[in-house]
Design a protein around this motif. Structure first.
Motif, mmCIF file in Angstrom:
data_model
loop_
_atom_site.group_PDB
_atom_site.id
_atom_site.type_symbol
_atom_site.label_atom_id
_atom_site.label_comp_id
_atom_site.label_asym_id
_atom_site.label_seq_id
_atom_site.Cartn_x
_atom_site.Cartn_y
_atom_site.Cartn_z
ATOM 1 N N ALA A 34 0.947 -11.077 -3.497
ATOM 2 C CA ALA A 34 1.591 -9.772 -3.393
ATOM 3 C C ALA A 34 1.975 -9.257 -4.779
ATOM 4 C CB ALA A 34 2.823 -9.859 -2.493
ATOM 5 N N ALA A 37 -1.035 -7.838 -6.333
ATOM 6 C CA ALA A 37 -1.265 -6.479 -5.829
ATOM 7 C C ALA A 37 -0.349 -5.477 -6.533
ATOM 8 C CB ALA A 37 -1.048 -6.428 -4.320
ATOM 9 N N VAL A 40 -1.811 -4.583 -9.749
ATOM 10 C CA VAL A 40 -2.908 -3.626 -9.594
ATOM 11 C C VAL A 40 -2.350 -2.204 -9.550
ATOM 12 C CG1 VAL A 40 -4.770 -2.840 -8.085
ATOM 13 C CG2 VAL A 40 -4.419 -5.287 -8.456
ATOM 14 N N LEU A 71 -4.797 -1.348 -0.498
ATOM 15 C CA LEU A 71 -4.034 -2.314 -1.286
ATOM 16 C C LEU A 71 -2.831 -2.842 -0.524
ATOM 17 C CD1 LEU A 71 -3.906 -3.745 -4.013
ATOM 18 C CD2 LEU A 71 -2.506 -1.848 -4.861
ATOM 19 N N TYR A 74 -3.683 -5.507 1.949
ATOM 20 C CA TYR A 74 -4.193 -6.775 1.406
ATOM 21 C C TYR A 74 -3.157 -7.500 0.557
ATOM 22 C CZ TYR A 74 -8.900 -6.167 3.110
ATOM 23 O OH TYR A 74 -9.993 -6.055 3.945
ATOM 24 N N ALA A 75 -2.016 -6.880 0.298
ATOM 25 C CA ALA A 75 -0.985 -7.525 -0.510
ATOM 26 C C ALA A 75 -0.502 -8.785 0.197
ATOM 27 C CB ALA A 75 0.176 -6.570 -0.744
ATOM 28 N N VAL A 82 -8.256 -8.496 -4.287
ATOM 29 C CA VAL A 82 -7.144 -7.977 -5.089
ATOM 30 C C VAL A 82 -7.139 -8.583 -6.493
ATOM 31 C CG1 VAL A 82 -4.631 -7.834 -5.284
ATOM 32 C CG2 VAL A 82 -5.742 -7.345 -3.098
ATOM 33 N N VAL A 257 -12.064 -2.859 -2.205
ATOM 34 C CA VAL A 257 -10.769 -3.045 -2.868
ATOM 35 C C VAL A 257 -10.898 -3.173 -4.388
ATOM 36 C CG1 VAL A 257 -8.807 -4.631 -3.115
ATOM 37 C CG2 VAL A 257 -9.600 -3.962 -0.843
#
Length: 318
Positions: A34, A37, A40, A71, A74-75, A82, A257
């Motif tokens: 996480a 992410a 990102v 995002l 997918y965290a 990611v 992603v």
């Protein structure tokens, strides 16, 4: 090799999460990913700030990326996409620095070097990170600092596959004849973008602003725009020509992603140029709604093929 069965998945993600696993097991791994992410989303903010000079817009773009699909969905999940998004966006952003020294060049090279270890399909993205840095900084010392880690990584990856599987080619883990075909694009391309369960623009229509935004990016930085366009094309073609373009049991737009930060930056440039129009506000509102609703009820977006998207079926009010 010698009859022993190993996973076909690359080892990079396992190595990346190993310290977190050792400290706190699966829960620590999800927290760590996480945070990846979140980095990102920070990349998106830094990109927009560097390109526009507007702190407010950059902050808004960063939060938009953090709270939007894919995002936010997918965290914390244990997927390679990611970390790949972070390596790609960081490598391109750092390589854009006008005063890139040897230390920064090594960091760019390491970002490129990490990508193929996450999955062999990221190898073209690694090449683009290296090519972008060399395009901007052809000086011998900087070029050597970029190429050193990347070349060492490539040689090591080939040797690793030879030692573990008995062949050099990392792509061979998927079989002698990987199931890619251009004919699959007829389903894969619209599926990647518009499928009701897995399509990127169904859940994050604000990223459609990346289409006009790419023209504004071209006007600001043609080298970056060309590299980003190539990265998006590579990812879309790789995913769209595979019959499993949807991924598997996962949230929407899994294979896209890695390039979502690039799309988010381009979308922010459209926002910068035209402001938040009524149409853009609708796209942003829908995107935030699907992002937050899917994060609140992950079972509605983390699915396999059901025929009808559970998120819209359950939250439509019908």
């Amino acid at each position: 090799r010698e009859g022993v069965i190993y996973s076909l998945h690359a080892v990079g993600l396992s190595v990346l999460i190993l310290p977190a696993w050792a400290l706190g097991g699966y829960a620590a791994v999800t927290v760590f990913l996480a945070l990846v992410a979140a980095l990102v989303a920070r990349e998106v903010r830094e990109w927009v700030k560097a390109l526009t000079g507007r702190d407010g817009l950059a902050e808004a773009a960063g939060w938009m990326a953090a709270l939007s699909p894919p995002l936010v969905h997918y965290a914390g999940l244990v997927f390679t996409e990611v970390p790949a998004a972070l390596a790609l966006s960081y490598g391109l952003r750092r390589g854009r620095n006008a005063g890139l020294g040897v230390g920064g060049a090594v960091a760019v090279g390491l970002a490129a070097a990490a990508l193929p270890w996450l999955n062999v399909r990221y190898a073209p993205l690694a090449l683009l990170v290296v090519a972008h840095a060399l395009w901007r900084h052809p000086r011998v010392r900087v070029a050597a600092a970029v190429l050193g880690p990347a070349v060492a990584s490539g040689v090591s990856l080939l040797a690793y596959h030879q030692a573990l599987y008995g062949f050099w080619n990392p792509g061979r883990v998927y079989g002698r004849r990987p199931e890619f075909a251009l004919s699959a694009l007829r389903e894969g391309l619209p599926g990647l973008l518009l499928d009701q369960e897995f399509g990127l623009l169904v859940y994050a229509p604000a990223l459609a602003l990346a289409i006009p935004g790419s023209f504004f990016l071209w006007r600001r930085d043609r080298r970056l725009a060309a590299t980003a366009g190539a990265a998006v094309a590579v990812v879309v073609l790789t995913a769209g020509t595979w019959h499993m373009w949807r991924g598997g049991f996962n949230p929407p737009a899994r294979f896209l992603v890695p390039v979502v930060p690039l799309l988010a930056v381009a979308a922010a440039l459209a926002w910068d140029r035209r402001g938040l129009t009524a149409g853009a506000a609708v796209l942003v509102g829908w995107t935030l709604w699907t992002g937050l609703a899917g994060a609140w009820e992950p079972r509605l977006v983390h699915r396999d093929r059901d025929g009808t998207a559970p998120l819209f079926r359950e939250l439509s009010g019908a």
